[in-house]
Design a protein around this motif. Structure first.
Motif, short mmCIF file in Angstrom:
data_model
loop_
_atom_site.label_atom_id
_atom_site.label_comp_id
_atom_site.label_asym_id
_atom_site.label_seq_id
_atom_site.Cartn_x
_atom_site.Cartn_y
_atom_site.Cartn_z
N VAL A 53 0.84 -1.19 0.00
CA VAL A 53 0.00 0.00 0.00
C VAL A 53 0.88 1.24 0.00
O VAL A 53 1.75 1.40 0.85
N ILE A 68 -6.54 2.46 4.95
CA ILE A 68 -6.14 1.05 4.85
C ILE A 68 -7.10 0.19 5.68
O ILE A 68 -7.57 -0.85 5.19
N TYR A 73 -7.64 -4.22 3.34
CA TYR A 73 -6.81 -4.94 2.38
C TYR A 73 -6.35 -6.30 2.91
O TYR A 73 -6.29 -7.27 2.16
#
Length: 86
Positions: A53, A68, A73
């Protein structure tokens, strides 16, 4: 490995990356002196990096971390998240 982007002009974009280790900045070499996206987190699955990321240069780390978490994720990729120390 999948590169994921938070903020900036490519927010919520993804691309495939080659290599075993993601670069600290993306793109690696701009040559233009412009700020680049910075690696914030990787996700490890079965001993390999499944995702990386990158956060836009104008975003605070706390904001990138919030996004995030919101996008989840780690769950999506079935990976263990690891923060990248700068």
């Amino acid at each position: 490995m999948r590169a994921l982007f938070v903020g900036g002009t490519v927010d919520n974009s993804e691309l495939d990356m080659d290599g075993a280790e993601p670069p600290l900045h993306y793109p690696e070499n701009t040559g233009g002196g412009r700020p680049r996206y910075r690696l914030h987190q990787i996700g490890v699955r079965d001993g390999e990096i499944a995702y990386a990321v990158y956060g836009a240069p104008e975003l605070a780390t706390e904001e990138v971390d919030r996004v995030i978490d919101e996008r989840d994720y780690a769950r999506r990729f079935g990976a263990r998240p690891q923060a990248v120390m700068q």
